[in-house]
Design a protein around this motif. Structure first.
Motif, PDB file in Angstrom:
ATOM      1  N   LEU A  89       0.818  -1.220   0.000  1.00  0.00           N
ATOM      2  CA  LEU A  89       0.000   0.000   0.000  1.00  0.00           C
ATOM      3  C   LEU A  89       0.852   1.270   0.000  1.00  0.00           C
ATOM      4  N   GLU A  90       2.128   1.120   0.317  1.00  0.00           N
ATOM      5  CA  GLU A  90       2.991   2.293   0.395  1.00  0.00           C
ATOM      6  C   GLU A  90       3.174   2.925  -0.976  1.00  0.00           C
ATOM      7  N   ARG A  91       3.180   4.245  -1.000  1.00  0.00           N
ATOM      8  CA  ARG A  91       3.374   5.041  -2.220  1.00  0.00           C
ATOM      9  C   ARG A  91       2.281   4.810  -3.259  1.00  0.00           C
ATOM     10  N   GLY A  92       1.149   4.224  -2.837  1.00  0.00           N
ATOM     11  CA  GLY A  92       0.021   4.073  -3.744  1.00  0.00           C
ATOM     12  C   GLY A  92       0.147   2.975  -4.772  1.00  0.00           C
ATOM     13  N   ALA A  93       1.112   2.068  -4.593  1.00  0.00           N
ATOM     14  CA  ALA A  93       1.264   0.964  -5.553  1.00  0.00           C
ATOM     15  C   ALA A  93       0.038   0.060  -5.547  1.00  0.00           C
ATOM     16  N   ASN A  94      -0.571  -0.089  -4.380  1.00  0.00           N
ATOM     17  CA  ASN A  94      -1.785  -0.883  -4.210  1.00  0.00           C
ATOM     18  C   ASN A  94      -2.754  -0.033  -3.390  1.00  0.00           C
ATOM     19  N   GLN A  95      -4.026  -0.029  -3.780  1.00  0.00           N
ATOM     20  CA  GLN A  95      -5.024   0.768  -3.060  1.00  0.00           C
ATOM     21  C   GLN A  95      -6.242  -0.093  -2.754  1.00  0.00           C
ATOM     22  N   LEU A  96      -6.758   0.043  -1.538  1.00  0.00           N
ATOM     23  CA  LEU A  96      -7.947  -0.693  -1.114  1.00  0.00           C
ATOM     24  C   LEU A  96      -9.200   0.089  -1.483  1.00  0.00           C
ATOM     25  N   LEU A  97     -10.174  -0.626  -2.019  1.00  0.00           N
ATOM     26  CA  LEU A  97     -11.461  -0.006  -2.360  1.00  0.00           C
ATOM     27  C   LEU A  97     -12.526  -1.081  -2.258  1.00  0.00           C
ATOM     28  N   PHE A  98     -13.644  -0.751  -1.584  1.00  0.00           N
ATOM     29  CA  PHE A  98     -14.700  -1.765  -1.468  1.00  0.00           C
ATOM     30  C   PHE A  98     -16.098  -1.176  -1.632  1.00  0.00           C
ATOM     31  N   GLU A  99     -16.416  -0.139  -0.875  1.00  0.00           N
ATOM     32  CA  GLU A  99     -17.779   0.394  -0.885  1.00  0.00           C
ATOM     33  C   GLU A  99     -18.052   1.285  -2.093  1.00  0.00           C
ATOM     34  N   ASP A 100     -17.119   2.172  -2.401  1.00  0.00           N
ATOM     35  CA  ASP A 100     -17.362   3.210  -3.408  1.00  0.00           C
ATOM     36  C   ASP A 100     -16.663   2.866  -4.716  1.00  0.00           C
ATOM     37  N   LEU A 101     -17.177   1.858  -5.404  1.00  0.00           N
ATOM     38  CA  LEU A 101     -16.529   1.427  -6.642  1.00  0.00           C
ATOM     39  C   LEU A 101     -16.653   2.468  -7.751  1.00  0.00           C
ATOM     40  N   GLU A 102     -17.469   3.510  -7.528  1.00  0.00           N
ATOM     41  CA  GLU A 102     -17.537   4.614  -8.487  1.00  0.00           C
ATOM     42  C   GLU A 102     -16.171   5.300  -8.617  1.00  0.00           C
ATOM     43  N   LYS A 103     -15.341   5.155  -7.594  1.00  0.00           N
ATOM     44  CA  LYS A 103     -14.017   5.782  -7.606  1.00  0.00           C
ATOM     45  C   LYS A 103     -12.985   4.968  -8.393  1.00  0.00           C
ATOM     46  N   LEU A 104     -13.388   3.792  -8.849  1.00  0.00           N
ATOM     47  CA  LEU A 104     -12.459   2.863  -9.489  1.00  0.00           C
ATOM     48  C   LEU A 104     -11.729   3.509 -10.657  1.00  0.00           C
ATOM     49  N   ASN A 105     -12.479   4.153 -11.536  1.00  0.00           N
ATOM     50  CA  ASN A 105     -11.883   4.734 -12.745  1.00  0.00           C
ATOM     51  C   ASN A 105     -10.864   5.803 -12.393  1.00  0.00           C
ATOM     52  N   ALA A 106     -11.214   6.672 -11.448  1.00  0.00           N
ATOM     53  CA  ALA A 106     -10.299   7.750 -11.061  1.00  0.00           C
ATOM     54  C   ALA A 106      -9.017   7.194 -10.454  1.00  0.00           C
ATOM     55  N   LEU A 107      -9.154   6.158  -9.621  1.00  0.00           N
ATOM     56  CA  LEU A 107      -7.977   5.590  -8.965  1.00  0.00           C
ATOM     57  C   LEU A 107      -7.051   4.891  -9.943  1.00  0.00           C
ATOM     58  N   ILE A 108      -7.614   4.071 -10.819  1.00  0.00           N
ATOM     59  CA  ILE A 108      -6.785   3.285 -11.736  1.00  0.00           C
ATOM     60  C   ILE A 108      -6.197   4.159 -12.841  1.00  0.00           C
ATOM     61  N   SER A 109      -6.838   5.314 -13.105  1.00  0.00           N
ATOM     62  CA  SER A 109      -6.367   6.209 -14.167  1.00  0.00           C
ATOM     63  C   SER A 109      -5.337   7.208 -13.680  1.00  0.00           C
ATOM     64  N   LYS A 110      -5.183   7.313 -12.370  1.00  0.00           N
ATOM     65  CA  LYS A 110      -4.275   8.301 -11.797  1.00  0.00           C
ATOM     66  C   LYS A 110      -2.854   8.057 -12.285  1.00  0.00           C
ATOM     67  N   LYS A 111      -2.206   9.088 -12.766  1.00  0.00           N
ATOM     68  CA  LYS A 111      -0.903   8.924 -13.411  1.00  0.00           C
ATOM     69  C   LYS A 111       0.272   9.206 -12.472  1.00  0.00           C
ATOM     70  N   SER A 112       0.025   9.178 -11.171  1.00  0.00           N
ATOM     71  CA  SER A 112       1.116   9.485 -10.237  1.00  0.00           C
ATOM     72  C   SER A 112       2.239   8.457 -10.373  1.00  0.00           C
ATOM     73  N   LYS A 113       3.458   8.934 -10.275  1.00  0.00           N
ATOM     74  CA  LYS A 113       4.634   8.073 -10.408  1.00  0.00           C
ATOM     75  C   LYS A 113       4.818   7.247  -9.145  1.00  0.00           C
ATOM     76  N   ILE A 114       4.799   5.933  -9.287  1.00  0.00           N
ATOM     77  CA  ILE A 114       4.972   5.037  -8.144  1.00  0.00           C
ATOM     78  C   ILE A 114       6.420   4.555  -8.127  1.00  0.00           C
ATOM     79  N   VAL A 115       7.068   4.682  -6.983  1.00  0.00           N
ATOM     80  CA  VAL A 115       8.426   4.179  -6.831  1.00  0.00           C
ATOM     81  C   VAL A 115       8.350   2.801  -6.168  1.00  0.00           C
ATOM     82  N   TYR A 116       8.758   1.773  -6.903  1.00  0.00           N
ATOM     83  CA  TYR A 116       8.677   0.402  -6.404  1.00  0.00           C
ATOM     84  C   TYR A 116       9.998   0.000  -5.745  1.00  0.00           C
ATOM     85  N   ASP A 117       9.894  -0.694  -4.636  1.00  0.00           N
ATOM     86  CA  ASP A 117      11.063  -1.202  -3.923  1.00  0.00           C
ATOM     87  C   ASP A 117      11.370  -2.602  -4.456  1.00  0.00           C
TER      88      ASP A 117
END
Length: 347
Positions: free
Chosen positions: A298-326
């Motif tokens: 979950l750190e740095r937004g590499a993985n995000q939890l979502l359950f109730e508000d699936l309307e947010k799915l598109n916005a979350l998966i489309s977000k272009k923020s740069k993720i730094v992977y360890d």
């Protein structure tokens, strides 16, 4: 090689965990395998024998189906019969399935050293049978081999400090092996999201399944959904329309599954193992759950939890923020060698 170790596997993720151990153990001790048949699909499991040369299990049971209690009880009986005959020095169990718990109880009752690979994970959701299985198994294990510092802390909070060793995640070994053997390939050409959902709370109830599919329909790109046969039957029985952007495919063999993930723009899942695989392949992940055992992803937004508000799915998966992977998250891909070393120590 006169020392005997019996490993118990029961589901596809445990094949994934077992193969690297089988490779690493070959010159150190006699490793025998019991496959309980808890989950078995030849199309999905045969690839381990065909592509990797994994040994056929020494004992093949057929104990899938039935309630959790019935299944676990039958496994207890059958595993105990084999163990009494074979007299192993050590029993190895993986993860959190009913097969894991049954093997752990047999080892405990017969006073045989028990090794738990992937110990210390906690979702803190006792409604999940897996959580109960893993907690009980940890409390009767002699050697607890954990993938992360978080797992060490979880065990310490429950008073378990003896026999705990951080070895890394053995599933990462198979990612390394897959790359070394160049078995990741895909006919798909990017620009799609890969979806795997299997947990009952997401796919077994009509209203929830409609909500999930409608949310996938609203995504702004193609979706390839690896769908369980039970889920496909529900879709047909409830006459749920499938969006034109959604392609349903059957559950995939391990390397096909990994290849589809590798070629995708991201993952939507409720699987535990695939959260890690997405991380190691540097793919953004949305987990359709309220919690995860793999909190480090979950750190740095590499993985995000979502359950109730699936309307947010598109916005979350489309977000272009740069993720730094360890690149070292959950080890370096050589966990099996460390595991064999720790087993040799107790042998």
């Amino acid at each position: 090689m006169n020392k005997k170790v019996i490993a118990i596997i029961g589901a596809r993720p445990q094949f994934i965990k077992h193969f690297p151990l089988e490779m690493a153990a070959s010159d150190h001790f006699n490793l025998m395998t019991i496959h309980t048949g808890q989950h078995y699909d030849e199309n999905m499991s045969q690839v381990f024998f065909d592509q990797l040369g994994m040994k056929t299990p020494d004992f093949q049971l057929s104990l899938g189906g039935g309630s959790h209690g019935k299944q676990t009880g039958q496994m207890l009986i059958e595993i105990e019969n084999i163990v009494l005959k074979e007299e192993p020095d050590v029993i190895v169990v993986y993860g959190d399935t009913n097969s894991t718990l049954a093997g752990a109880l047999v080892a405990s009752k017969l006073h045989i050293k028990l090794v738990h690979i992937e110990a210390g994970l906690r979702s803190y959701n006792k409604a999940m049978p897996e959580e109960v299985n893993r907690v009980l198994t940890d409390h009767v294990s002699d050697l607890l081999l954990v993938p992360s510092k978080t797992a060490v802390k979880n065990l310490k909070a429950e008073g378990i400090e003896k026999g705990v060793f951080m070895v890394g995640d053995i599933m990462k070994d198979l990612i390394r092996i897959s790359r070394e053997r160049d078995v990741l390939s895909s006919d798909q050409i990017g620009d799609y999201l890969y979806v795997t959902l299997h947990r009952p709370y997401n796919v077994d109830h009509e209203e929830r399944l409609k909500y999930v599919l409608e949310s996938l329909k609203q995504l702004g790109k193609q979706v390839i959904f690896s769908v369980h046969p039970r889920t496909r039957q529900s879709i047909q029985a409830y006459h749920i329309p499938i969006g034109s952007n959604i392609k349903l495919i059957d559950p995939q063999p391990y390397f096909n599954n990994l290849s589809l993930l590798s070629a995708s723009d991201g993952l939507i899942t409720d699987s535990g193992g695939m959260q890690k695989e997405a991380y190691w392949l540097e793919k953004p992940c949305i987990t359709i759950r309220t919690e995860t055992e793999w909190v480090e992803t979950l750190e740095r937004g590499a993985n995000q939890l979502l359950f109730e508000d699936l309307e947010k799915l598109n916005a979350l998966i489309s977000k272009k923020s740069k993720i730094v992977y360890d690149s070292n998250l959950y080890g370096d891909g050589y966990a099996a060698d460390r595991i064999v070393g720790e087993i040799m120590n107790i042998l």
